[in-house]
Structure formats: structure tokens, C-alpha cells
Design a protein around this motif. Sequence first.
Motif, PDB file in Angstrom:
ATOM      1  N   HIS A 176      -4.858 -10.277   4.547  1.00 47.86           N
ATOM      2  CA  HIS A 176      -3.816  -9.298   4.231  1.00 47.86           C
ATOM      3  C   HIS A 176      -3.374  -9.472   2.780  1.00 47.86           C
ATOM      4  O   HIS A 176      -3.042 -10.572   2.347  1.00 47.86           O
ATOM      5  N   HIS A 177      -3.416  -8.375   2.012  1.00 41.46           N
ATOM      6  CA  HIS A 177      -3.048  -8.427   0.601  1.00 41.46           C
ATOM      7  C   HIS A 177      -1.885  -7.470   0.365  1.00 41.46           C
ATOM      8  O   HIS A 177      -2.066  -6.253   0.335  1.00 41.46           O
ATOM      9  N   GLU A 178      -0.692  -8.017   0.188  1.00 40.30           N
ATOM     10  CA  GLU A 178       0.481  -7.182  -0.005  1.00 40.30           C
ATOM     11  C   GLU A 178       0.390  -6.357  -1.282  1.00 40.30           C
ATOM     12  O   GLU A 178       0.820  -5.197  -1.323  1.00 40.30           O
ATOM     13  N   SER A 179      -0.184  -6.930  -2.345  1.00 35.41           N
ATOM     14  CA  SER A 179      -0.269  -6.200  -3.605  1.00 35.41           C
ATOM     15  C   SER A 179      -1.195  -4.999  -3.468  1.00 35.41           C
ATOM     16  O   SER A 179      -0.933  -3.930  -4.037  1.00 35.41           O
ATOM     17  N   LEU A 180      -2.276  -5.141  -2.712  1.00 31.47           N
ATOM     18  CA  LEU A 180      -3.172  -4.018  -2.506  1.00 31.47           C
ATOM     19  C   LEU A 180      -2.536  -2.969  -1.607  1.00 31.47           C
ATOM     20  O   LEU A 180      -2.722  -1.756  -1.807  1.00 31.47           O
ATOM     21  N   ASP A 181      -1.747  -3.413  -0.624  1.00 29.13           N
ATOM     22  CA  ASP A 181      -1.006  -2.471   0.218  1.00 29.13           C
ATOM     23  C   ASP A 181      -0.088  -1.603  -0.639  1.00 29.13           C
ATOM     24  O   ASP A 181       0.015  -0.382  -0.436  1.00 29.13           O
ATOM     25  N   ALA A 182       0.586  -2.214  -1.597  1.00 25.00           N
ATOM     26  CA  ALA A 182       1.507  -1.477  -2.458  1.00 25.00           C
ATOM     27  C   ALA A 182       0.767  -0.435  -3.302  1.00 25.00           C
ATOM     28  O   ALA A 182       1.240   0.691  -3.483  1.00 25.00           O
ATOM     29  N   LEU A 183      -0.413  -0.810  -3.802  1.00 25.11           N
ATOM     30  CA  LEU A 183      -1.203   0.142  -4.563  1.00 25.11           C
ATOM     31  C   LEU A 183      -1.649   1.331  -3.684  1.00 25.11           C
ATOM     32  O   LEU A 183      -1.660   2.470  -4.139  1.00 25.11           O
ATOM     33  N   ALA A 184      -2.026   1.040  -2.458  1.00 27.34           N
ATOM     34  CA  ALA A 184      -2.470   2.099  -1.552  1.00 27.34           C
ATOM     35  C   ALA A 184      -1.362   3.096  -1.281  1.00 27.34           C
ATOM     36  O   ALA A 184      -1.593   4.305  -1.178  1.00 27.34           O
ATOM     37  N   GLN A 185      -0.141   2.604  -1.163  1.00 24.95           N
ATOM     38  CA  GLN A 185       0.993   3.464  -0.850  1.00 24.95           C
ATOM     39  C   GLN A 185       1.330   4.424  -1.984  1.00 24.95           C
ATOM     40  O   GLN A 185       1.834   5.529  -1.765  1.00 24.95           O
ATOM     41  N   THR A 186       1.030   4.014  -3.216  1.00 28.61           N
ATOM     42  CA  THR A 186       1.373   4.858  -4.364  1.00 28.61           C
ATOM     43  C   THR A 186       0.177   5.622  -4.921  1.00 28.61           C
ATOM     44  O   THR A 186       0.303   6.282  -5.941  1.00 28.61           O
ATOM     45  N   TYR A 187      -0.962   5.549  -4.230  1.00 31.87           N
ATOM     46  CA  TYR A 187      -2.193   6.163  -4.754  1.00 31.87           C
ATOM     47  C   TYR A 187      -2.037   7.660  -5.002  1.00 31.87           C
ATOM     48  O   TYR A 187      -2.286   8.151  -6.098  1.00 31.87           O
ATOM     49  N   LEU A 188      -1.620   8.413  -4.005  1.00 32.95           N
ATOM     50  CA  LEU A 188      -1.571   9.879  -4.148  1.00 32.95           C
ATOM     51  C   LEU A 188      -0.514  10.311  -5.168  1.00 32.95           C
ATOM     52  O   LEU A 188      -0.615  11.414  -5.738  1.00 32.95           O
TER      53      LEU A 188
END
Length: 268
Positions: A253-265
Amino acid sequence: MSESLSILLTNDDGIDSVGFRALYDAFEEFADVTAVAPAEDQSAVGRKMSQDVDVTRHELGFAIHGTPADCTVVGLEALCPDVDLVVAGCNKGANLGAYVLGRSGTVSAAVEAAFFDVPAIAVSLYVPGGDDVPWEEKATDTEDFRNATNAATYLAKHGLGAGVFEQAEYLNVNAPMLADDGSLAPLEVTTPSTLYDMTASRDTENGRFTLHDGVWDRMRSGDLPDPEGTDRRAVVEGRVSVSPLTAPHSTEHHESLDALAQTYLDSV
């Protein structure tokens, strides 16, 4: 011969290699062994897969005109689908360090088995070089592989019942050559070394690049920065290395990558 344990035996050096015969003879003493191995040397092909392969009968089982990964798939899908364990080896030459796991045909055959949910053991012999006898001319007799065959058969006999493969999907076993006095090497549980020393040098005359793995030079000279508990240090110091591993690739689990995914669009 007991049929309580059934084994698919494969390798990457080819079905007629001395290391393969050493393992076959050792396992045949107590298990039901089906040989499904490459017809020719397939060293260092990794998990390369063929679209179709020819299969021919061999005195030990089946010769596959393809890669070690092909052997595992054909074996588990068609030739011996109900085996308890896949064993790959014994490779003449060590498969040590994290960086070789994806290159090695021996290890790749074991990794392929993990995707079938079949436990596996990859087995290799460290053959030191750097003296008057080239390493290719060593380990020419099955007895030279006895540290590897003893460790592999011990782990096969006891590993399943002990629950080893409830945590590890496969074991990467590397053994030193048998000592001159015939004494067996002890066994150590290890992790793959992270040492990496690949270089590429260019020939000014023809423009070609030569790739060189400096780790082998370090092993011959004893210049090893590997800490205690790593596979390479164990083998160079005369112990059998057993690394319990999972098939690639583990997911964390990568929290930093989760954050990037949430702001992608919002950013495109």
C-alpha cells in the motif's frame, strides 16, 4: 519408491545435464518423480514463454523443446497436473542476489509454479572459479552436487508438513560444492543480496559494448560487502542458502500513490 510425494522435476541446463541427473536420482529414492525439462540448455532465459512446443519422450520423462517456464506450464497443465511440488535444478552455477531472480531459468520455473499454487524449490550449485581449473570443468559428477541434493530432498520431505509453503511460495536454494573431506554444509535461511555491480564498457574499435557482472569477481576475491544473513555471504562462507520468497510481484500500500490517483483527473 514411495508415491506419497509427487514431484515435477525441471531445470534450465537441459534434461541431460549432470545437475539434473543428480537431483533426479536423489528424489527418485523416496518420491514419484516426473522429469519435464528442456531438451537443450536454456540458461538465463528468465520466464520466456513459447506459443507452442514439441514434447519428446526421454528415459527420465519428457524433453520439452522450449524454456523452463514452458516446462512448468506443460507439466502442470498436461503431463503431471497433480504433483505436490515442483523442483527446478540443479543448476550448475549459483543463482544469488535479488537481481538474478528474473534472469534465471531455474528460478523462473519455480516462479511459474507459484502461479499454479504449487509450491516449488529452485536449486543451484555455486561453482567457484578463479583458479587453475575453469569453473565449467568442475562439478562434472553427481557426487559434486551432494550439498544441493541433500538440502533439496530434506526441504521437500519436511517443508510441506512444516507449513513452510504457507508463507513462502518458493524457496531459492544455493549450495556450495562438497568439501574435500566429504563433510556436508550447514543450512542457513537467508534473504537475497541487494549487491549489484553490472557494468557496460565500449570497445573503441568496433563500437560494441561488453556487459560484465563484477559480483563474480568480488566472490572470487572475497571482497563481499554483503551482510550476514544474505544468500551470497552464506554460500561463499560454505553454507547452504535457503531464501523463502514469493512470486513477483508483491504489492504494498502506497499512500503517496493513492494521493496522486485521487487528483489525476483534476490535473489533466
